[in-house]
Every structure is written in C-alpha cells, then in structure tokens.
Design a protein around this motif. Structure first.
Motif, PDB file in Angstrom:
ATOM      1  N   SER C 128      -1.909  -8.225  -5.107  1.00 48.02           N
ATOM      2  CA  SER C 128      -1.664  -6.907  -3.997  1.00 48.02           C
ATOM      3  C   SER C 128      -0.233  -6.384  -4.183  1.00 48.02           C
ATOM      4  O   SER C 128       0.331  -7.525  -3.487  1.00 48.02           O
ATOM      5  N   VAL C 129      -0.236  -5.292  -3.624  1.00 42.14           N
ATOM      6  CA  VAL C 129       1.266  -4.625  -3.290  1.00 42.14           C
ATOM      7  C   VAL C 129       0.759  -4.058  -1.809  1.00 42.14           C
ATOM      8  O   VAL C 129       0.018  -2.904  -1.552  1.00 42.14           O
ATOM      9  N   ILE C 130       2.288  -4.136  -1.273  1.00 46.45           N
ATOM     10  CA  ILE C 130       2.645  -3.846   0.190  1.00 46.45           C
ATOM     11  C   ILE C 130       3.679  -2.470   0.379  1.00 46.45           C
ATOM     12  O   ILE C 130       4.580  -3.430  -0.434  1.00 46.45           O
ATOM     13  N   THR C 131       3.867  -1.760   1.203  1.00 42.00           N
ATOM     14  CA  THR C 131       5.217  -2.112   1.653  1.00 42.00           C
ATOM     15  C   THR C 131       5.437  -2.427   3.205  1.00 42.00           C
ATOM     16  O   THR C 131       4.904  -2.596   3.206  1.00 42.00           O
ATOM     17  N   TRP C 132       6.677  -2.547   3.711  1.00 41.61           N
ATOM     18  CA  TRP C 132       7.549  -2.687   4.273  1.00 41.61           C
ATOM     19  C   TRP C 132       8.783  -1.943   4.803  1.00 41.61           C
ATOM     20  O   TRP C 132       9.624  -1.682   3.393  1.00 41.61           O
ATOM     21  N   ASP C 133       8.900  -1.537   5.544  1.00 40.95           N
ATOM     22  CA  ASP C 133      10.331  -1.751   6.582  1.00 40.95           C
ATOM     23  C   ASP C 133      10.418   0.232   5.877  1.00 40.95           C
ATOM     24  O   ASP C 133      11.017   1.090   6.880  1.00 40.95           O
TER      25      ASP C 133
END
Lengths: 345, 321, 344
Positions: C128-133
C-alpha cells in the motif's frame, strides 16, 4: 594585496621597463583585476548602489572565509596535491563546535570550545596528510573519501536538529566585530599575512614550491616530502577550523548542510587564481583576486536585476565567468602552461 | 606520482588491486547475505541493479579519461543538459527517436567542447571541467526554467525498467559496451596509446602519438556516454529535468579509482572498474537495507574508498624506507 | 618503518566505521523496533516513512509524531530518506522497500514524477502506498495525507504578509526560494504570483540560493541593498527563511522589512521574539507524522477504503476525508502571542 612578490624564479627578473610591462600584462592578476574592475563599472552604471560601502563590506565579509581556506588549499595545490574535503570538514567542525558551545547543548565555555575546534580541524588535516604522505594514497582519493564520509558523520552528529543560540559574545564579534571590523575580516587579514610571510620569507615556503615542481629533485635535495605534506594538510585543516569559527556564527543557525559545495568554490578560486594544478607555481595575490571575483558574481547578478527568468541562469553565468577567466588567460595572453595530465597526483 | 615510480617495485603479480577489491566485494556479499534476508536472491539483485547502469556507463568513459591522467567533472551536468534537450525536443516534435538522437548529440557536443578546450588551449582537464560543470548545469536550468518534462509513454520507460531474458536492457547495453571498451583498451593501438599518455605524456608525444587528437576524442566520448546515461535515466524515471545526474561525477570517480585506476594515469582496466562499481553498489544496498540510514551510507562509502586504496598500498607496495 | 603507521591508520578508520555503524544500529533498533531481523516470521505491521530530506528539523519533528503513533499502534516503523533530498534516491529506497516486503510505504515526494513509477511498481507488488506532506501523481498512491495544498500554502504566505503589512501597502517583495529545479517551491511560487497580483505589492525578483545557508543569507542581504522600497521577503525553504530573517536583523531594518515563510516554530522563536518576523505559517508537523502512521495502519487493516469520508485517528479524533485526501486541518499561523505554546 596585489604587490606581493612572486615567490621563486623571479629573482633574476630584468629591471627594464618594457620587459616588466610585458610580464605584468602576462600575469594572471592583471586579467583578474581587469575583469573585476570592468564588472564593477558595468554594474555601477546600471545601479550605483552596488559601489556603496555597505555592499562591499558585505562582499568582503563573505570573501573572508573563502580566502582563509583558499590560503591553505593553495599551498596544498602548490605541493602537487589537492584537497576537496574542506566543505564537509567545515560542516563537521560547525556541528562539533555548535554542540560544544551552544547554550542549548553542552554549553561549554568558548575558551575551551574554540581551541578544541581548532585542534580537531588540525588533527583531521594532519590525519589526511598522514594518509597521503605515509600511506601514499593519492590526495584526491583521500579527500574525496573524506568529502562523503564527513558529510554523513555531520548528519549523524546533528541528528536532524538544528543548533542555534551560540554564545552572544561570539555572534556579536562575528556580525558587528571589533571596532566595526567583523571577526572574519580580521582573521582573513591575519591568515593572508601569515601565509605570505610563510611563502616569501621562510625557507618552508620555498620548500613547498620545490616539492611541487619536482618531487624527485626535492627528495634529492634532502627535503622530507612527508613532513611538508603533513604541514600543508594540517595547515589547511587549521584554517578550515578558523574559517568555521569566524564565519558560522554569522549564519542564523547551524544545520547539516553548511559548507555544501564550498570545496568546489575554493578549488575554483585556486585554479582561477593561476595556481598550477600540477604543482610548483602560483601566487597568493591571484588566488585572493579570484576569491573576490567568484564571491562578487551573486551580488552582481542581483544588482543587474536580470529578471525572474534570468535568475534561473545564475549557475550558467557563474560557469561562464570561470571559463572566461581561464580561457582569456590562456588564449590571449599565451601564458606558458603545463599541458594537462603530466603529473596531477 | 608514487604509483608510477613504484610500479616496477610492485610484486610481479600485477592484479593486486583487483584481488583486494574482489575479496572486499565477496566479504560484503557474504555479510549482507547473512544479515539481510533475501539479499542474494537473483531476482532482487537484478531488479535493484537498475540503480547501477547509468553510473556504470559513465564509469566506462571515466576510466579511459583517468587512464590518461585527466578527469571529467562535468559528466553529471552534461547529463542534465542532455535530459533537458531531450525533453524540449520531445515536447516540440513529439518524436522519441529525434529526442533520443538529440540527447546523444548534446552529450557529444558537451564532451567535444571539453575536449576542444583541453586539447587546443592546453588547459588542465580539472579546470575546464570544473567550469563546464557549473556552465552545463546552469544552461540546463536556464533553458528549462527549472521545469520538468515527463510522461514519455510506458514503451519508452520500459526500455530502462523492462528486461530481456531476465536481464535489464540497460544492463545488456552496458555489458556489450564494457566488452567493447575492454577489447579496445587491451587489443588496439589507440587503447594502448591511452595508457602511454597516462604514463608519460611527453614520451608519448615524442614517439609520434597524436596526443591532442586522442584527448579530444576521449572527452567527446565521455560526453557521448553521459548523453546515453542521461537517456537511460530519463527513461527510468520518465522525467527529464535540469537536475538529472546531480552529484554523479563524484560517485563515478569514486567507483573508478576504487576499481584500481590510478588517478595519475597509466594504470587501470575495465575489469577493475566493474568490480569497483559492484562493490559500491552492493555496499550501498547492504547499508541501506540493513541499517536504513542514508547518512551511514555516506560514511561507509567514503571510508571504504580510503581503506581499499590504503589496503592496496600496504599489500602490494614495498615500504620505501 | 611506515608500515605500522599505515596499519594504525587503517585500524582507526575501521574502528570508526564500526563505531558509527554500531551507534546507528542501536539508534534504529531503539526507535523502530528490530527492523532488520523482524521481517522473518513477525506479524508486526511494517510501515516505511520516507521524508523529502532526512536530517532537517521539519522532518525530524514529523518523525517524532510518527514514532508516537507507531508505539501506540505497535507498528514497526522504518524512517529513512535521502539526506541531500535527491528524488532519485527516494525512488530507489521505495524499490528496496518493495523488495523487502514492507506493508505500507508513506512517501513525501520531492518530485512527484520521478518517484511515480517506483510507487506504481510497489503498488503492483501489493504494497500500500500513501503520500504525505506533498502529493504524488494520482495513480501512484491510494490516499494523500493532506496538511495543506500548494494553493493553500502560497495564498497563506501572501495573506499573512498582507495582514502584517496592512492590505494597502505598496512596495516590493522578494521571494528567496531553493534551487531553480525545486518542484515544491516552484509550485508554491506559481500560486503566490496571482495572490500577489491582487495586492498592491510588486514581486521584484526571485532568488535561487540552493540549499545553502551562506548563499541564502548573501542573497537576502543583496536584495535589501538593491531594492530600497522593499517591504517583505518570503523565505520559502528551510534555509532561506532563517537566512532572510538574519539578513533583515543584521541590516537593522527589522520591523520595516517583514520576513515570512514556512518553518517549524522552534527554529524561528528567536526571530519572532525580537520582532524581525511578525508571523509565519506552518501546520502541526508532529500531528502530520502521527496522522500519517494512523492512515497507514487503517489502510493496511482494511478499515480505510476508497470512498470513506472520515477516519478516527487516535488523539486527533475524527478527521474528514475529501475525495482521497485525508485532511489534517487548518494551517497554523504563528505569532509572538502563540509561538511559546508550541514545541516542535
């Protein structure tokens, strides 16, 4: 600055005016000085504020750290070696110094912290010299290794936190200075004086040049290459520490990226200043003028007001300046230069 | 200087450096295989090898340059400029072939400018490439205005990410080129002239070798390889931007000198460079996958470089005293 | 006779490597559990947190929050990133983690296009890949932990400046960015331009000192001398903001030229207290790290599915989800009055 005597090989210079003049024209310093003056005139016409005292005070303050370190690196190059680790060394020393004397960290007295920083700088310099001379590892490899290793070490030491709140006395000295002369300028003047005495007035200087022109002859003349190399690298380490101490308190905080690309700036100044990369000749005055020229470029671009798109060409213009300084010298003035690669290491 | 004057004193076995690096590589592989589960699996090794190919291609050119006692600091910046040219041409013409060709041509031109300045004006390579290091990157930034070009299509990026019988395509290109370079170096007159120039330029000149012409083509080749590396980089990330190849020059030089090419010229071979590249690559992977620390990677690579060359000096050279 | 010295030197280097390695491994195991050994047979969820730049105070404070959440949820947290902010290295780390079989990768892309293919490959491999910032390309991640969009940051900066100067002030402003190729900064500049065009302030120039503190200070000093009618400086990178503030303070024009930018409060306390900086913006970085790990956990546990409209995130309570963006909340404006309440 520019009337320092050339070190060796000029004692037998004929005194005839014509010859002197043609020698003068062929010197690197003349070209650099012309380039500096010309740039000043052009920018001055565009915006006269550029020639004001405040602007030049700032430019000279910025020159100071580069000039201090360049004095050391120049001697390294004169002996036929090279030092490309000064930027990372500066970052490491800044981190260690910050850790020691910052009020938020260990809060050790400056009287201990500053000598300790100088000592550490010298020690790392001597260590480099030891690897180069005793271990016989080529200097570019040692300093390339240190360039990466010390940068990583600095990031580890900093641990992702910035260091600020250096002792008030030190930051005041760095920013306002003694009687209005910032600490870095005082230090630079001292170092330049010391280096020129070293080059011109004591045998050690001449030995460095001798070692750089021909290691074999120097050995036959009884000079100890090991000791001389230990000295130049130790001296450079010491000067890097000194530059760190006088320059870093001027910055708002100490972070891990301090001194990035500083080594390239210093090397550029040294080679643009006319020091032969293969060793043996080069003058302090040329290096100092090159320092001024290279430091000038950023403010020049600001004062030329080259616009938003133009700003993105900054780096290209810097590169062109370097090329210009080097190429004019070789092309028009036909200076005799060693063709590349004969003995680089 | 030492390496040349001492070459005769070395033990008769002339592969000490390659042996040292090879042993180090084995040690790293064994330790990594023991500590990091699945480190030695061919699948993951092949997949992660794609971090290597651009460096590897640059290193071929750099090996030849350093063999002659020169240096090329501008390869990373050349990559940046080539990438920007690629992006510009691709967006304006829409043709990937034209873009790729212009990318390679840009690399060649950049290299030729270096070579011209070095051989015609007799400037030291370090000085010239230090200047073009700033200039090429700057031109790339100014020309592209810092923008990036991307989305060249999956067909294009599969050139760098895809594989050919399990081996990544850039790897195949590199292997062919490496063999070519090795043969060139050991089996052709021009290849041997390179070493001769590195050993003693003046002697080479007096014995009738066209030193300046060879030198010109040498730097041009280095530029062309930078163009090729740039093409692979752009395909791998599907993005062309002025910061492509930033910092590559020092990493490549590290790999080459780690591989036993003498920085003062005259000694070195493609096999050594290959071992140097692999040693750095595997060490990076090991440190990164075991300690998860980028800063530690810097420390280890820097120390490894010094240590390997020092070890070689200790083992292969008799003490001077 | 030189041999013993050489051996001593090599032993010294070896010891120093070993010392560092040991030091660091203890640090990693202390903070993130046994990352290296835990992969075999452990049921603990493994989450990798990738900052844009490792080793700067902004991301260190995010990491603090992430650590807190990881302890709370019993997660094996990996925290690593390029110390020089190179997006190529980000992509390569994602590829390594994919092979190591971590469960979730949280990416703060420094250049969305460069890391996109690595992220897509990771997703294809079941990570699972999420982005932040900062957000990545839409197809490369499932959720974005949104603390502020480029739009909000750019306009927030301009609005804070206008508020401090007074809306009818005329004069020049200057932006001190990072590199000409820095994607985040360029995106903010693009949104700042229209906001500035609406005001009576004129954008005189943009400087690119790189991530170099000396150059940032130098450029700020130069623009202060160059533009006599300068009213404000935006320092929009982690080195240019303090650099600009320092330059204004040294020139003695504190209060006449205002400085604004993005920074963690601890880094700017000095300048806010002496009045050089009247206000600046940021979000709660510790909470951002904390929330990111909670989103990662919820995603891996199957509690968070596309189309969800809210998420319960530990001490932050119920947070809303708009589209595929998990919203952290409003941008904080730090002033002399409130800066002492924050410690990150």
């Amino acid at each position: 600055m520019s009337n320092l005597l050339p070190p060796i090989g000029h004692a037998l210079r004929p005194a005839r005016f014509g010859v002197r003049f043609s020698k003068l024209v062929r010197q690197r310093e003349t070209g650099l000085l012309l380039l500096i003056v010309l740039t000043c005139v052009v920018v001055g016409i565009k915006d006269i504020h550029f020639l004001s005292c405040e602007v030049w005070r700032e430019i000279l303050v910025r020159c100071a750290a580069t000039a201090i370190v360049a004095c050391g690196v120049m001697l390294v190059v004169v002996t036929g070696e090279i030092d490309i680790s000064v930027g990372s060394l500066m970052a490491l020393l800044a981190a260690v110094m910050g850790r020691m004397i910052s009020e938020h960290e260990w809060d050790i007295s400056c009287w201990i912290g500053i000598p300790a920083t100088l000592g550490l700088g010298t020690l790392i310099g001597v260590f480099t010299g030891c690897l180069v001379s005793v271990g016989r590892v080529p200097s570019i490899i040692v300093t390339l290794g240190l360039l990466t290793a010390l940068r990583g070490l600095t990031t580890l030491i900093m641990g992702g936190q910035n260091i600020d709140r250096l002792p008030e006395g030190l930051t005041q000295l760095a920013k306002q200075g003694l009687c209005g002369v910032p600490l870095s300028i005082l230090a630079a003047v001292g170092v330049i004086g010391l280096t020129s005495v070293l080059i011109h007035h004591i045998p050690l200087g001449r030995r460095l040049y001798a070692l750089g022109s021909s290691a074999e002859s120097a050995r036959m003349a009884g000079l100890s290459a090991v000791r001389l190399k230990l000295f130049v690298f130790g001296y450079t380490g010491f000067l890097t520490a000194l530059a760190t101490i006088v320059d870093v308190p001027r910055l708002p905080k100490i972070e891990a990226g301090i001194g990035s690309e500083f080594e390239l700036l210093v090397i550029t100044c040294v080679v643009v200043g006319g020091v032969a990369i293969s060793g043996g000749h080069g003058r302090l005055s040329g290096v100092l003028l090159a320092v001024v020229l290279m430091t000038m470029i950023r403010p020049v671009l600001t004062f030329m007001d080259i616009g938003e798109a133009g700003e993105k060409w900054t780096r290209a213009i810097q590169g062109m300046f370097i090329l210009l300084a080097v190429v004019t010298d070789s092309f028009f003035l036909r200076r005799q230069r060693s063709s590349g690669g004969e003995h680089t290491a | 200087m030492n390496s040349k004057s001492q070459a005769g004193n070395a033990f008769s076995f002339s592969w000490w450096h390659e042996t040292v690096i090879g042993v180090l590589l084995l040690v790293v592989l064994l330790v990594a295989g023991w500590l990091v589960p699945g480190f030695l699996k061919p699948h993951s090794q092949l997949l992660l090898s794609r971090h290597l190919w651009e460096f590897a291609i640059l290193a071929l050119g750099m090996t030849l340059v350093i063999l002659t006692g020169g240096i090329d600091l501008s390869v990373g910046s050349t990559m940046g400029l080539s990438a920007v040219v690629f992006g510009c041409v691709q967006t304006s013409t829409g043709s990937l072939v034209a873009a790729s060709l212009s990318c390679l041509a840009t690399g060649l031109c950049c290299g030729a400018v270096n070579g011209g300045l070095i051989s015609q004006l007799r400037l030291h390579p370090l000085i010239v490439t230090l200047a073009t290091f700033a200039a090429y990157r700057g031109i790339a930034e100014g020309w592209s205005q810092g923008n990036s070009y991307s989305r060249f299509g999956t067909n294009f990026s599969s050139l760098a990410r895809g594989s050919w019988f399990g081996v990544p395509l850039p790897g195949v290109i590199f292997c062919v080129m490496a063999i070519g370079f090795a043969v060139f170096l050991s089996n052709t007159p021009n290849g041997r002239f390179l070493k001769a120039i590195g050993h003693n330029e003046r002697a080479a000149k007096f014995s009738g070798i066209a030193v300046e012409r060879i030198r010109f083509w040498l730097y041009a080749t280095s530029g062309l390889l930078a163009g090729l590396a740039s093409l692979i980089y752009v395909a791998r990330f599907d993005t062309a931007k002025a910061d492509v190849g930033k910092g590559f020059e020092l990493d490549v030089i590290t790999a080459v000198v780690l591989g036993g090419t003498s920085i003062s010229g005259g000694r070195g071979n493609i096999l050594g460079t290959l071992l140097g590249l692999l040693l750095i690559h595997e060490t990076r992977l090991f440190v990164s996958r075991y300690w998860r620390s980028d800063e530690l990677q810097w420390i280890v690579i820097g120390s490894l470089l010094i240590l390997a060359v020092l070890a070689y000096q200790l083992i292969a050279r008799k003490p001077r005293s | 006779m030189h041999r013993p010295i050489c051996w001593l030197a090599s032993i010294a280097i070896a010891v120093s490597i070993f010392g560092c390695a040991k030091h660091d491994s203890s640090q990693t195991t202390g903070t993130s559990g046994e990352t290296a050994t835990a992969s075999a047979g452990s049921h603990k969820l493994r989450v990798a947190l990738l900052p844009k730049i490792k080793g700067i105070s902004y991301f260190s404070s995010c990491f603090k929050g992430a650590e807190e959440a990881a302890k709370e949820l019993g997660i094996d947290l990996i925290y690593d990133g390029p110390t020089d902010g190179n997006p190529r290295k980000q992509a390569e780390m994602i590829e390594q983690w994919t092979i190591d079989g971590v469960d979730v990768i949280c990416v703060a892309p420094n250049a969305p296009d460069v890391v996109a293919s690595a992220m897509q490959e990771a997703r294809a491999a079941g990570v699972s890949v999420i982005t932040w910032d900062a957000d990545g390309t839409a197809e490369s991640r499932s959720f974005f932990v949104n603390q502020a969009s480029a739009q909000a940051i750019g306009e927030g900066l301009v609005n804070a400046m206008l508020e401090d100067l007074g809306p009818d002030t005329e004069g020049d402003v200057v932006i001190i960015s990072a590199d000409a190729t820095s994607e985040n900064q360029n995106a903010w500049i693009e949104t700042m331009k229209p906001a500035l065009a609406k005001s009576k302030l004129k954008l005189a120039t943009i400087k690119y000192p790189g991530e170099n503190a000396s150059n940032a200070l130098a450029d700020s000093q130069d623009v202060i001398s160059k533009y006599p009618n300068l009213k404000g400086i935006f320092g929009i990178s982690s080195v240019s903001f303090p650099g600009a503030a320092e330059a204004v303070e040294q020139s003695g024009k504190g209060g006449k030229i205002l400085v604004n930018g993005l920074s963690t409060p601890n880094d700017m306390k000095k300048f806010v207290q002496n009045g050089t900086v009247r206000s600046f913006i940021l979000w709660h970085t510790v909470d951002l790290g904390y929330l990111t790990i909670h989103v990662a956990k919820a995603l891996a546990a199957g509690e968070l599915k596309p189309g969800a409209t809210s998420l319960k995130a530990g001490r932050l309570g119920e947070l809303s989800i708009v589209g595929d963006n998990v919203m952290l909340g409003d941008i904080l404006v730090f002033t002399k009055a409130n800066i002492d309440q924050y410690d990150f």
